[in-house]
Structure formats: structure tokens, C-alpha cells
Design a protein around this motif. Structure first.
Motif, short mmCIF file in Angstrom:
data_model
loop_
_atom_site.label_atom_id
_atom_site.label_comp_id
_atom_site.label_asym_id
_atom_site.label_seq_id
_atom_site.Cartn_x
_atom_site.Cartn_y
_atom_site.Cartn_z
N VAL A 2 1.25 91.89 -54.94
CA VAL A 2 2.44 91.04 -55.30
C VAL A 2 2.07 89.75 -55.06
CG1 VAL A 2 3.92 93.02 -54.82
CG2 VAL A 2 3.35 91.30 -52.89
N ALA A 3 2.68 88.73 -55.83
CA ALA A 3 2.62 87.14 -55.81
C ALA A 3 3.27 86.92 -54.62
CB ALA A 3 3.04 86.70 -57.13
N THR A 4 2.86 86.21 -53.75
CA THR A 4 3.44 85.90 -52.72
C THR A 4 2.61 84.44 -52.02
OG1 THR A 4 4.10 86.33 -50.13
CG2 THR A 4 2.10 87.08 -51.07
N ALA A 5 3.53 83.69 -51.18
CA ALA A 5 2.92 82.56 -50.43
C ALA A 5 2.87 82.71 -49.21
CB ALA A 5 3.77 81.29 -50.84
N ASP A 6 3.19 83.97 -48.58
CA ASP A 6 3.23 84.30 -47.19
C ASP A 6 1.91 84.67 -46.75
OD1 ASP A 6 4.19 84.73 -44.63
OD2 ASP A 6 5.41 86.73 -45.03
N VAL A 7 1.07 83.97 -46.58
CA VAL A 7 -0.47 84.28 -46.22
C VAL A 7 -0.75 83.68 -44.89
CG1 VAL A 7 -1.10 84.96 -48.63
CG2 VAL A 7 -1.31 82.66 -47.96
N VAL A 8 -1.72 84.07 -44.35
CA VAL A 8 -2.31 83.22 -43.34
C VAL A 8 -3.46 82.38 -43.81
CG1 VAL A 8 -3.70 83.44 -41.14
CG2 VAL A 8 -2.06 85.41 -42.02
N LEU A 9 -2.95 81.02 -43.37
CA LEU A 9 -3.93 79.91 -43.92
C LEU A 9 -4.97 79.58 -42.80
CD1 LEU A 9 -0.85 77.54 -45.02
CD2 LEU A 9 -2.55 79.39 -46.38
N SER A 10 -6.06 78.80 -43.49
CA SER A 10 -7.25 78.42 -42.31
C SER A 10 -6.88 77.23 -41.52
CB SER A 10 -8.27 78.41 -43.20
OG SER A 10 -8.10 77.21 -44.16
N ALA A 11 -5.83 76.42 -42.00
CA ALA A 11 -5.88 75.23 -40.87
C ALA A 11 -4.15 75.34 -40.45
CB ALA A 11 -5.58 74.14 -42.08
N HIS A 12 -3.87 74.92 -39.38
CA HIS A 12 -2.48 75.09 -38.83
C HIS A 12 -2.40 74.10 -37.86
CE1 HIS A 12 1.00 77.47 -36.91
NE2 HIS A 12 0.33 76.87 -35.76
N SER A 13 -1.30 73.39 -38.08
CA SER A 13 -0.79 72.45 -36.91
C SER A 13 0.12 72.91 -35.93
CB SER A 13 0.01 71.30 -37.62
OG SER A 13 0.66 70.27 -36.85
N GLY A 14 -0.26 72.89 -34.42
CA GLY A 14 0.65 73.42 -33.58
C GLY A 14 -0.10 73.62 -32.48
N GLY A 15 0.18 74.77 -31.84
CA GLY A 15 -0.34 75.28 -30.46
C GLY A 15 -1.23 76.58 -30.81
N ASN A 16 -2.04 76.99 -29.53
CA ASN A 16 -2.82 78.12 -29.55
C ASN A 16 -1.75 79.31 -29.73
OD1 ASN A 16 -5.26 77.14 -29.29
ND2 ASN A 16 -4.62 76.70 -27.16
N ALA A 17 -0.71 79.44 -29.03
CA ALA A 17 0.30 80.43 -28.80
C ALA A 17 0.84 80.70 -30.38
CB ALA A 17 1.45 80.22 -27.97
N GLU A 18 0.76 79.55 -31.02
CA GLU A 18 1.44 80.02 -32.59
C GLU A 18 0.33 80.74 -33.46
OE1 GLU A 18 2.75 76.16 -33.89
OE2 GLU A 18 4.27 76.13 -31.95
N LEU A 19 -0.95 80.13 -33.47
CA LEU A 19 -1.89 80.49 -34.37
C LEU A 19 -2.62 81.93 -33.97
CD1 LEU A 19 -3.60 80.27 -36.67
CD2 LEU A 19 -5.00 78.68 -35.30
N PHE A 20 -2.82 82.14 -32.52
CA PHE A 20 -3.52 83.13 -32.14
C PHE A 20 -2.87 84.64 -32.59
CE2 PHE A 20 -4.65 86.35 -28.86
CZ PHE A 20 -5.98 86.28 -28.93
N PRO A 21 -1.64 84.80 -32.57
CA PRO A 21 -1.15 86.14 -32.98
C PRO A 21 -1.40 86.32 -34.55
CG PRO A 21 0.49 85.04 -31.77
CD PRO A 21 -0.35 84.14 -31.99
N ARG A 22 -1.70 85.31 -35.21
CA ARG A 22 -1.69 85.59 -36.86
C ARG A 22 -3.17 86.01 -37.00
NH1 ARG A 22 1.51 79.96 -39.19
NH2 ARG A 22 3.28 80.38 -37.97
N ILE A 23 -4.01 85.41 -36.34
CA ILE A 23 -5.59 85.58 -36.22
C ILE A 23 -5.84 87.25 -35.80
CG2 ILE A 23 -7.76 85.22 -35.33
CD1 ILE A 23 -6.97 82.27 -34.85
N LEU A 24 -5.08 87.63 -34.89
CA LEU A 24 -5.18 88.94 -34.38
C LEU A 24 -4.55 89.97 -35.46
CD1 LEU A 24 -3.95 89.00 -30.77
CD2 LEU A 24 -6.42 89.29 -31.75
N ALA A 25 -3.54 89.58 -36.06
CA ALA A 25 -2.65 90.23 -37.08
C ALA A 25 -3.83 90.50 -38.20
CB ALA A 25 -1.51 89.54 -37.67
N LEU A 26 -4.40 89.41 -38.72
CA LEU A 26 -5.50 89.59 -39.98
C LEU A 26 -6.61 90.28 -39.78
CD1 LEU A 26 -5.78 88.51 -42.84
CD2 LEU A 26 -6.80 86.34 -41.73
N HIS A 27 -6.97 90.06 -38.27
CA HIS A 27 -8.51 90.64 -38.11
C HIS A 27 -8.69 91.85 -37.21
CE1 HIS A 27 -10.48 87.52 -40.51
NE2 HIS A 27 -9.89 86.62 -39.87
N VAL A 28 -7.65 92.04 -36.46
CA VAL A 28 -7.65 93.30 -35.44
C VAL A 28 -6.55 94.24 -35.47
CG1 VAL A 28 -7.91 93.72 -32.95
CG2 VAL A 28 -8.83 91.43 -33.85
#
Length: 263
Positions: A26-52
Motif C-alpha cells: 500500500v502507498a504510505t509515508a509511515d516508513v523508518v527513515l535513515s536519518a533521525h533528529s532526536g535521541g537514542n531512546a527514540e530511534l533505537f526501537p525503530r531499528i529493532l522493529a525493522l531488523h530484529v
């Protein structure tokens, strides 16, 4: 000989049109992006959800205060946290061979933390234990085990590579290794640490599966500045690697899912 009427009729019928290929998803903009502004606690769960995948056994071998895991839903993974406070050196883990699905590594990545002389060593507070233990020539137990690394920035790189070698031992084939790092300027030399780690881990048998850039939300301050020569670093990296089975070429490996196998 002339064609029969039925043969002429058959020849005049055009071949059936090929069915058009229909793309899935389906068409969507709700994807994990390669660049993120913020902190470790915000990005890390997204990395896990994508790869583990959920249910994976993950060892965080530099757990510290558990910042990475603050927003990871409890119970989604089997977490094995360890660090110096638990008596665990990330280069000499207590886990059995091929026993882990994933491993998280975030050691000291600034040369100033690992200087041989304690008087010139950087880092305070929660970093004090790391800097004193992992410092080049620091006299820690790892020295007797042959784990002590080189000097200056080489000490940083040696620490990453030694820990990655231990990660390869404990990860099962196709297991995931998530590495946090940051580039630095050491002795007026630009050190692209993330490139050096990617190159070094390829030689150890790891495929670079993904890369995330994390930009800090606030501007870093400088206590004393005479003349700026290099850009001030305000970003770090999460590198995601996958263990390539022995005998397979890293250059020919392709991203693959990590199916969980349990007895």
C-alpha cells in the motif's frame, strides 16, 4: 496451396493480452527513515522493529543505564543486559557460541576517553568506569588476556573490532549486530570511524545491512576555540550488520530475514 477458411480465421485472431503485473503493498509515508533528529531512546526501537523479529534473544553488552531500551515494549524480546557493572567485558562474553539472535554494542567511541595517561583522559560521571577500564594500557584485566588495544584513535578502533569478533562468535548465522559509533578528529586527523568499522567488520565476516544517522537535537558547545579546522560533529551512527556464515563471501551476501529457531 491456398489456406483453408478456418486457418485464415485462426490467423486473424490476435493473441490474448498478457495480464498486467499488479504490485503488492500500500502507498504510505509511515516508513523508518535513515536519518533521525532526536535521541537514542527514540530511534533505537525503530531499528529493532525493522531488523530484529519479536521473540529474539538480544544481548546488550554495553547496557549502562539502559537508555536504548526505554521505549522498547517490555516482553517483545528476551534481553540479556551486561556491562562493566556486571563484570562483563564486551570482548570476552559469557555467552555460548552461536547462542544469540542479536547483539547491541555501544563502547566508548571518542579517543579522549581511552588515552593512556589518566591525567589527560576525558569523560566524567557514568563514563568514568568505561574510560578507566578500556583505556589503552590502562592496566585492566583484559591486558593480561591480550585484549588491550592500541593508542589514541587506534584504541577506539581496536576496541570495536575485538568486541565485534566476540559478537561473531556468540551470534548464530545471519544474526544481527547493532553498533553505535561516532566519527572524530584525533591529533588533527579526520577519523571516519563508521567507515573504518564497516571495513573492519567486513573482514570479520559481517555484511553491512543498514545505516542510521542520528542528529542531536541541540547545538554542541565548545569550551575553548582558537581556530576551527574541522566541522564540529553533531551526529552519530547506528550501524546494522548481519553475520555471514563461514565459507560465504561477504561481497555476495544479500539481506535476509532472521527466522527464529528454538528447540
Amino acid at each position: 496451396m491456398s489456406e483453408a477458411p478456418e486457418e485464415k480465421a485462426a490467423a486473424a485472431v490476435p493473441p490474448p493480452a498478457r495480464a498486467k503485473r499488479v504490485q503488492g503493498g500500500v502507498a504510505t509515508a509511515d516508513v523508518v527513515l535513515s536519518a533521525h533528529s532526536g535521541g537514542n531512546a527514540e530511534l533505537f526501537p525503530r531499528i529493532l522493529a525493522l531488523h530484529v523479529p519479536p521473540g529474539a534473544v538480544i544481548a546488550d553488552v554495553t547496557y549502562g543505564q539502559g537508555i536504548f531500551w526505554q521505549r522498547v515494549p517490555p516482553g517483545r524480546y528476551t534481553l540479556l543486559p551486561s556491562d562493566l557493572a556486571t563484570g562483563t567485558d564486551c570482548r570476552a562474553l559469557p555467552h555460548a557460541d552461536a547462542s544469540l539472535d542479536a547483539l547491541v554494542l555501544d563502547p566508548p567511541y571518542m579517543e579522549g576517553l581511552l588515552r593512556p595517561k589518566a591525567a589527560t583522559r576525558g569523560g566524567l560521571g557514568s563514563h568514568a568506569g568505561l574510560r578507566n577500564y578500556y583505556a589503552a594500557g590502562g592496566g585492566h584485566p583484559a591486558t593480561a588476556q591480550g585484549l588491550a588495544g592500541g593508542r589514541w584513535h587506534q584504541a577506539v578502533l581496536d576496541l570495536y573490532l575485538a568486541a565485534a569478533a566476540e559478537a561473531r562468535r556468540t551470534l548464530r548465522d545471519h544474526g544481527i549486530l547493532i553498533v553505535k559509533c561516532q566519527d572524530e578528529v584525533s591529533a588533527n586527523r579526520q577519523e571516519l570511524t563508521h567507515v573504518q568499522i564497516i571495513t573492519g567488520l567486513a573482514e570479520l565476516g559481517f555484511y553491512a545491512r543498514d545505516l542510521f544517522l542520528l542528529v542531536r537535537a541541540n547545538r554542541p558547545g565548545v569550551a575553548r576555540l582558537l581556530r576551527q579546522v574541522h566541522a564540529r560533529k553533531n551526529h552519530s551512527y547506528f550501524l546494522v550488520f548481519q553475520k555471514v556464515p563461514a565459507g560465504q563471501a561477504v561481497g555476495r551476501y544479500r539481506t535476509r530475514d532472521l527466522p527464529l529457531h528454538r528447540p
